[in-house]
Write a protein that holds these residues in place. Sequence first.
Motif, short mmCIF file in Angstrom:
data_model
loop_
_atom_site.label_atom_id
_atom_site.label_comp_id
_atom_site.label_asym_id
_atom_site.label_seq_id
_atom_site.Cartn_x
_atom_site.Cartn_y
_atom_site.Cartn_z
N ALA A 158 0.99 -1.45 0.00
CA ALA A 158 -0.09 0.44 0.17
C ALA A 158 0.96 1.30 -0.21
O ALA A 158 2.24 1.14 0.44
CB ALA A 158 -0.82 0.37 1.16
N ALA A 159 -0.09 2.51 -0.49
CA ALA A 159 1.34 3.58 0.13
C ALA A 159 2.30 3.83 0.63
O ALA A 159 3.08 4.49 1.08
CB ALA A 159 -0.13 4.96 -1.06
N ASP A 160 1.30 3.63 2.21
CA ASP A 160 1.33 3.88 3.57
C ASP A 160 2.93 2.85 4.13
O ASP A 160 3.23 2.90 4.66
CB ASP A 160 0.62 4.07 4.43
N GLY A 161 3.26 2.23 2.98
CA GLY A 161 4.87 1.05 3.50
C GLY A 161 3.46 -0.16 3.72
O GLY A 161 4.99 -1.68 3.84
N ALA A 162 2.07 -0.88 4.12
CA ALA A 162 2.30 -1.49 4.96
C ALA A 162 2.00 -2.52 3.82
O ALA A 162 1.59 -2.76 2.98
CB ALA A 162 0.94 -1.53 5.13
N LEU A 163 2.42 -4.05 3.80
CA LEU A 163 2.06 -4.97 2.60
C LEU A 163 0.41 -5.93 3.27
O LEU A 163 0.45 -6.23 4.55
CB LEU A 163 3.63 -6.03 3.64
N TRP A 164 0.57 -5.97 2.23
CA TRP A 164 -1.29 -6.85 2.30
C TRP A 164 -1.16 -7.97 1.59
O TRP A 164 -0.16 -8.10 0.62
CB TRP A 164 -1.96 -5.53 1.25
N PHE A 165 -1.56 -9.12 1.78
CA PHE A 165 -1.80 -10.12 0.78
C PHE A 165 -2.36 -10.83 1.47
O PHE A 165 -3.56 -11.33 2.06
CB PHE A 165 -0.04 -11.04 1.14
N THR A 166 -3.44 -12.18 0.32
CA THR A 166 -4.07 -13.16 0.21
C THR A 166 -3.69 -14.27 0.58
O THR A 166 -2.51 -15.07 0.97
CB THR A 166 -5.02 -13.56 -1.30
N ASP A 167 -4.87 -14.59 1.30
CA ASP A 167 -4.03 -16.25 2.77
C ASP A 167 -5.41 -17.43 1.85
O ASP A 167 -6.10 -17.86 3.36
CB ASP A 167 -4.11 -15.77 3.44
N PRO A 168 -5.73 -17.62 0.75
CA PRO A 168 -6.42 -18.74 0.11
C PRO A 168 -5.66 -20.57 0.56
O PRO A 168 -4.99 -20.38 0.82
CB PRO A 168 -7.44 -18.09 -0.80
N PRO A 169 -6.34 -21.06 0.86
CA PRO A 169 -6.52 -22.78 1.84
C PRO A 169 -5.93 -23.78 -0.02
O PRO A 169 -5.45 -24.76 0.39
CB PRO A 169 -7.85 -23.43 1.62
N PHE A 170 -5.48 -22.89 -0.73
CA PHE A 170 -5.24 -23.71 -2.06
C PHE A 170 -4.09 -24.84 -2.95
O PHE A 170 -3.51 -26.02 -3.09
CB PHE A 170 -4.66 -22.50 -3.94
N GLY A 171 -2.92 -24.41 -1.23
CA GLY A 171 -1.77 -25.59 -1.17
C GLY A 171 -2.08 -26.57 -0.40
O GLY A 171 -1.25 -26.94 -0.22
N LEU A 172 -3.76 -26.02 0.15
CA LEU A 172 -3.50 -27.05 0.82
C LEU A 172 -4.72 -28.11 0.23
O LEU A 172 -5.37 -28.41 0.00
CB LEU A 172 -4.89 -26.53 2.34
N PHE A 173 -3.19 -29.26 -0.58
CA PHE A 173 -4.13 -30.15 -1.65
C PHE A 173 -4.62 -31.59 -1.39
O PHE A 173 -4.75 -31.81 -1.65
CB PHE A 173 -2.58 -30.26 -2.37
N ASN A 174 -5.43 -31.52 0.43
CA ASN A 174 -6.20 -32.67 0.72
C ASN A 174 -7.28 -31.97 1.05
O ASN A 174 -7.85 -32.20 2.07
CB ASN A 174 -5.31 -33.16 1.59
N GLY A 175 -8.14 -31.41 0.13
CA GLY A 175 -9.32 -30.68 0.81
C GLY A 175 -9.19 -29.42 0.79
O GLY A 175 -10.82 -28.66 1.51
N MET A 176 -8.59 -28.66 0.38
CA MET A 176 -8.58 -27.02 0.87
C MET A 176 -8.83 -26.23 2.42
O MET A 176 -8.40 -27.32 3.30
CB MET A 176 -9.26 -26.59 -0.13
N VAL A 189 -7.36 -11.76 4.31
CA VAL A 189 -7.07 -10.47 3.32
C VAL A 189 -5.91 -10.70 5.06
O VAL A 189 -7.19 -9.15 5.88
CB VAL A 189 -7.44 -10.01 3.04
N PHE A 190 -5.06 -10.36 4.74
CA PHE A 190 -3.95 -9.73 6.22
C PHE A 190 -3.28 -8.49 5.16
O PHE A 190 -3.12 -8.36 4.23
CB PHE A 190 -2.66 -11.12 5.94
N ARG A 191 -2.78 -7.86 6.81
CA ARG A 191 -2.14 -6.90 6.64
C ARG A 191 -0.69 -6.59 7.60
O ARG A 191 -0.75 -6.69 8.97
CB ARG A 191 -3.10 -5.34 6.87
N TYR A 192 0.32 -6.46 7.01
CA TYR A 192 1.50 -6.54 7.21
C TYR A 192 2.24 -4.95 7.80
O TYR A 192 1.94 -4.33 6.90
CB TYR A 192 2.17 -7.35 7.33
N ALA A 193 1.98 -4.42 8.73
CA ALA A 193 2.91 -2.90 8.77
C ALA A 193 3.28 -3.05 10.13
O ALA A 193 2.81 -3.27 11.62
CB ALA A 193 1.69 -2.31 9.43
N ARG A 194 5.13 -2.64 10.45
CA ARG A 194 5.69 -1.90 11.31
C ARG A 194 5.36 -3.50 12.38
O ARG A 194 5.36 -3.68 13.82
CB ARG A 194 4.69 -1.46 12.39
N GLY A 195 5.83 -4.69 11.79
CA GLY A 195 5.65 -5.83 12.17
C GLY A 195 4.66 -6.34 13.28
O GLY A 195 4.64 -7.63 13.90
#
Length: 332
Positions: A158-176, A189-195
Motif C-alpha cells: 500500500a501507499a503507506d508501506g504496509a504489506l497486504w496479502f491474500t491467504d486462500p487454502p489452495f496450497g492445502l492439497f488434501n481438500g483445501m 486478507v492480511f495486512r503487515y505493518a510495523r511487525g
Amino acid sequence: MRRAFLLTAALIAPLAVHAAAPAQQSEARIERLTPALDALIAPGAAIERVATGFGFTEGPLWHDGRLWFSDVTGDTLRAVDASGRVQELIANAGGLTDPPPGKSIGPNGLVPDRDGSVLMAQMGARRIVRVGRDQRVMPLLADYRGKRLNSPNDLAYAADGALWFTDPPFGLFNGMDRDPAKQLPFNAVFRYARGVLTPVITDLKLPNGIGFSPDGRTLYVTDYGPPGTIYAYRVGRGGVVSARRVLIRFPAGGPGGADGLKVDRRGNVWATGPGGIRIISPAGKVLGRIVLPEVAANLAFADDGHTLYITASTSVYRLRTAVAGILPRYTR
C-alpha cells in the motif's frame, strides 16, 4: 530441512524452453466492447507469446529488467527477458522438501521490497519468504498468533508501506478448507505493518488477487468463486476498510476463474476471470476483454508501465498498452 531453503545463485541454469512468434488472431484476440478501450489498448496492438513449456505460470513481477514468474505446479521460480530467454532462479521454490507432483505447492505471488529483495508467497511451505539478490531464501511470515497461514497467494504494498496479502487454502492439497492441516478458521486478507500481522478481511471464501487504486484509497480483492467476484473497499487510516461494494460479478462460462488483477494509472482494473482478462472501469463497466488460447491466471505491468505481461497456464504472453499501469511500490 534448512538446506532446502538456502539456494544460491550458483544453482541458476538456463531452462530448455523457447520464445514463440506472435500468437495468431484465431488463438488470441482483443475484444473491444466499448470505444473507450482504444485509449487503453491501441487498435492493431499484437498479443505475443514470449515463452512456453511450463507447468502453470503465476505471480508475474518485473524486476531488474526481467519478468520474474512462478511455476505453481512445476515448483520453480523463473525469469524471462524481453527476447524470451528463460532462466531458472530457484528450484523447489514452494519450500517443501518432498512435494507431491502436480499439486499447487510451488511459489505464487511476488512483490519487490524496499531493500531490493523480492517477497515470494510459498504455497507448499505456507509462508512468505524474502528472496535476496543472491537468490537466498529467508522466512518472513509463516503464522498468525501461533497458527500456520493457509497458503499465501498474492501480495501488494500500500501507499503507506504496509504489506497486504491474500491467504486462500489452495496450497492445502488434501481438500483445501477440509484439509486437516488447516489451522486458521478463516481465509483472510492480511495486512503487515510495523511487525504486526492483522487479518483485515475474513469473510471471503477464496481471496486471491489484490491491488490498490492510483490514489491508494480503494482496495480491490478477488474472491475466486467460481465464477468469482471482485470487491472494492474504502481504505482508511491504519488499514481499516469499509464501504464494501461489488466491482464486478464474473459471468459463468469460459475456462478459468477470478484470479489475479492489476490497476492502471487511470484507475481501470485489469482482471483475469472466466473466458479471459477483462478491463474494468472504476465504476464496474467492462470496456474490453483479452482472450488467450490458455487460461490466464495473473498479469503485471512492466518496463515503463506500457508493457503488460500475462501468465497463462503453460506460457507467458505480452501486450503493449496505450495506458500505463501502476508498477509495484518498490519496483527496480
